[in-house]
Design an enzyme around this catalytic site. Structure first.
Site, PDB file in Angstrom:
ATOM      1  N   ARG A  16     -10.376   0.133  15.646  1.00 56.47           N
ATOM      2  CA  ARG A  16     -10.346   0.980  14.203  1.00 56.47           C
ATOM      3  C   ARG A  16     -11.452   0.270  13.190  1.00 56.47           C
ATOM      4  O   ARG A  16     -12.475   0.362  13.348  1.00 56.47           O
ATOM      5  CB  ARG A  16      -8.962   1.021  13.615  1.00 56.47           C
ATOM      6  CG  ARG A  16      -8.333   2.349  12.629  1.00 56.47           C
ATOM      7  CD  ARG A  16      -6.974   2.010  12.473  1.00 56.47           C
ATOM      8  NE  ARG A  16      -6.724   0.988  11.647  1.00 56.47           N
ATOM      9  CZ  ARG A  16      -5.225   1.039  11.330  1.00 56.47           C
ATOM     10  NH1 ARG A  16      -4.395   1.653  11.677  1.00 56.47           N
ATOM     11  NH2 ARG A  16      -5.106  -0.248  10.409  1.00 56.47           N
TER      12      ARG A  16
ATOM     13  N   TYR B 151      14.894  30.170   6.615  1.00 58.51           N
ATOM     14  CA  TYR B 151      13.733  31.096   7.189  1.00 58.51           C
ATOM     15  C   TYR B 151      13.675  31.143   8.825  1.00 58.51           C
ATOM     16  O   TYR B 151      13.767  30.031   9.300  1.00 58.51           O
ATOM     17  CB  TYR B 151      12.432  30.338   7.023  1.00 58.51           C
ATOM     18  CG  TYR B 151      12.016  30.307   5.105  1.00 58.51           C
ATOM     19  CD1 TYR B 151      12.345  31.445   4.650  1.00 58.51           C
ATOM     20  CD2 TYR B 151      11.666  29.211   4.667  1.00 58.51           C
ATOM     21  CE1 TYR B 151      12.032  31.516   3.423  1.00 58.51           C
ATOM     22  CE2 TYR B 151      11.446  29.274   3.211  1.00 58.51           C
ATOM     23  CZ  TYR B 151      11.658  30.372   2.383  1.00 58.51           C
ATOM     24  OH  TYR B 151      11.388  30.521   1.449  1.00 58.51           O
TER      25      TYR B 151
ATOM     26  N   LYS C 120       0.956  -1.381   0.057  1.00 56.74           N
ATOM     27  CA  LYS C 120       0.076  -0.054  -0.032  1.00 56.74           C
ATOM     28  C   LYS C 120       0.783   1.282   0.080  1.00 56.74           C
ATOM     29  O   LYS C 120       2.234   1.256   0.428  1.00 56.74           O
ATOM     30  CB  LYS C 120      -0.855  -0.115   0.953  1.00 56.74           C
ATOM     31  CG  LYS C 120      -0.205  -0.075   2.493  1.00 56.74           C
ATOM     32  CD  LYS C 120      -0.908  -0.148   3.642  1.00 56.74           C
ATOM     33  CE  LYS C 120      -0.200  -0.194   5.053  1.00 56.74           C
ATOM     34  NZ  LYS C 120      -0.989  -0.710   6.075  1.00 56.74           N
TER      35      LYS C 120
ATOM     36  N   MET D  16      10.573  24.162   1.847  1.00 55.25           N
ATOM     37  CA  MET D  16       9.884  23.208   0.567  1.00 55.25           C
ATOM     38  C   MET D  16      10.609  22.636  -0.071  1.00 55.25           C
ATOM     39  O   MET D  16      10.382  21.308  -0.260  1.00 55.25           O
ATOM     40  CB  MET D  16       8.703  24.165   0.007  1.00 55.25           C
ATOM     41  CG  MET D  16       7.787  23.216  -0.737  1.00 55.25           C
ATOM     42  SD  MET D  16       6.835  24.366  -1.976  1.00 55.25           S
ATOM     43  CE  MET D  16       5.800  24.966  -0.783  1.00 55.25           C
TER      44      MET D  16
HETATM   45  C1  LIG Z   1      -0.283  -1.903   6.828  1.00 53.62           C
HETATM   46  C2  LIG Z   1      -0.871  -2.987   7.233  1.00 53.62           C
HETATM   47  C3  LIG Z   1      -0.235  -4.129   7.590  1.00 53.62           C
HETATM   48  C4  LIG Z   1       1.543  -3.888   7.775  1.00 53.62           C
HETATM   49  O1  LIG Z   1       1.891  -3.427   8.628  1.00 53.62           O
HETATM   50  P1  LIG Z   1       3.438  -3.336   8.899  1.00 53.62           P
HETATM   51  O2  LIG Z   1       3.651  -3.047  10.444  1.00 53.62           O
HETATM   52  O3  LIG Z   1       4.012  -2.393   8.085  1.00 53.62           O
HETATM   53  O4  LIG Z   1       3.896  -4.986   8.721  1.00 53.62           O
HETATM   54  C5  LIG Z   1      -0.832  -5.184   7.672  1.00 53.62           C
HETATM   55  N1  LIG Z   1      -2.304  -5.136   7.832  1.00 53.62           N
HETATM   56  C6  LIG Z   1      -3.166  -4.141   7.839  1.00 53.62           C
HETATM   57  C7  LIG Z   1      -4.265  -4.221   7.727  1.00 53.62           C
HETATM   58  C8  LIG Z   1      -2.386  -3.029   7.531  1.00 53.62           C
HETATM   59  O5  LIG Z   1      -3.324  -1.778   7.186  1.00 53.62           O
END
Ligand SMILES: *Cc1c(COP(=O)(O)O)cnc(C)c1O
Length: 383
Positions: free
Chosen positions: A137, A271, A39, A319
């Site tokens: 969550r 800055y 992801k 930036m």
């Molecule tokens: C991002 C994610 C993972 C991977 O987590 P890591 O700590 O990076 O291994 C696994 N399961 C879900 C649902 C996630 O959102």
């Protein structure tokens, strides 16, 4: 170093390291299949090349958050199992069915949408039911599980879905011994037992992210979902360094020093003039800034290897650029400045930047922006 034109900045992505990390993690979870979580552009490393490399090293599953990411993997010609879990109402269920994705369902609204899409598509959807075993969550609350499982069984009987998995996610797997870990495992075993008694026959039951894969064999079940560890980064300093965990960082972020100049004592830098030179010195301009993902919170702190010496960000990160105090040393423009990498050459690591910015290494690599070209090393697995 690859033989390309000099670049302002680059993120080198060592795909051989990624493959080695995947193999190392498979060895840590020998009875489970491995899902490479790609992801968010593979945590900033580049989704498609990393997905291919992970497959070459034996990741039989790929995981993404959004369906759009999963569909992009398919559009790039990537075969095999791909799961995605972050759906919103009106999402591309029909496209997901036609692409053969495994789609997570946490609630009745999602089950209703996916079954409607399956009726239209004329073929069943592969779904995985997600339980909230305590993370608080995404996922179905245990109190609502019976309703979701019952409706999923009815949809299986109707031929609109096949439940391929039962799964959940940890809250505190990066804190071994945290009481929530055992509590979540107990709830997970209960919700799995309930669903199986109701007639669901999952191919995979899974809970483990990288920290649980590395520290908690009883959480491996049928599949482990590893993200950060395949990129060679320790999930948290408390679990050990990447070396102690047998991992190798995949990304090296570097830039070409754009300007070096002599300035007198008492000269404000960047800055707000939060940094003022204490003596006559040389300043080096590094052409990366917060638009490229360099955290502004690392102003005055972020470490950088310039030539052979460690330097620090002097003054604010802007930036597009920041400055390092070279302490009077003459460094040629075009010298490589390494912000982070595996550490072999004395360069800092993403973890060092996380500490400098008060965040986690996940955020450091994931935020590296699209303006920084990714340069892939060892794309050919046989080389
Ligand atoms: C991002 C994610 C993972 C991977 O987590 P890591 O700590 O990076 O291994 C696994 N399961 C879900 C649902 C996630 O959102």
């Amino acid at each position: 170093m690859s033989q390309t034109l000099p670049l302002r900045a680059r993120a080198e992505i060592d795909l051989a390291a990624l493959r080695a990390n995947v193999r190392a993690l498979r060895a840590r979870a020998p009875r489970a299949a491995l899902m490479a979580v790609v992801k968010s552009n593979a945590y900033g490393h580049g989704m498609v090349p990393c997905a291919r490399a992970a497959r070459e090293a034996g990741a039989t599953w790929l995981g993404t958050a959004t369906p759009q990411e999963a569909l992009a993997l398919r559009a790039a010609g990537i075969q095999g199992r791909i799961m995605c879990w972050l759906w919103t109402p009106g999402g591309p269920w029909r496209e997901g069915i036609e692409a053969g994705l495994d789609m997570s369902v946490s609630a009745m609204w999602a089950l209703e949408e996916v079954t409607a899409a399956a009726r239209e598509a004329g073929r069943p959807a592969r779904i995985q039911l997600k339980a909230d075993t305590g993370l608080g969550r995404n996922g179905c609350q245990p109190a609502d599980w019976a309703e979701l499982v019952g409706a999923a069984r009815a949809a299986e009987a109707e031929g609109t879905v096949k439940v391929t998995g039962l799964w959940s996610h940890f809250a505190c797997a990066d804190e071994p011994g945290h009481p929530s870990i055992a509590a979540q495992l107990d709830v997970f075993r209960d919700v799995v037992t309930y669903a199986e008694k109701a007639g669901i026959v999952p191919e995979v039951r899974h809970m483990a992210n990288s920290p649980a894969t590395l520290t908690l064999p009883e959480a491996h079940f049928d599949l482990v979902r590893t993200g950060i560890a395949i990129y060679g980064i320790s999930p948290s300093p408390e679990l050990g360094t990447h070396e102690e965990l047998g991992l190798r960082p995949v990304m090296t972020l570097s830039a070409s020093v754009a300007l070096v100049k002599q300035v007198p004592a008492g000269h404000g830098v960047s800055y707000g003039h939060h940094y003022v030179t204490s003596q006559e010195t040389t300043l080096g301009l590094i052409p990366l800034g917060y638009a490229d993902g360099i955290p502004r919170h690392a102003s005055d702190r972020g470490p950088v290897l310039v030539g052979d010496a460690r330097r620090r960000v002097a003054g604010r990160v802007a930036m597009d650029q920041f400055v390092v105090d070279l302490g009077g040393d003459k460094v040629a423009e075009g010298t490589e400045a390494v912000l982070f990498g595996p550490g072999d050459r004395g360069e800092p690591t993403a973890e060092d930047w996380a500490q400098a910015a008060g965040t986690i290494a996940y955020e450091i690599v994931t935020r590296i922006g699209t303006r920084v070209p990714r340069v892939y090393l060892h794309e050919d697995p046989d080389e």
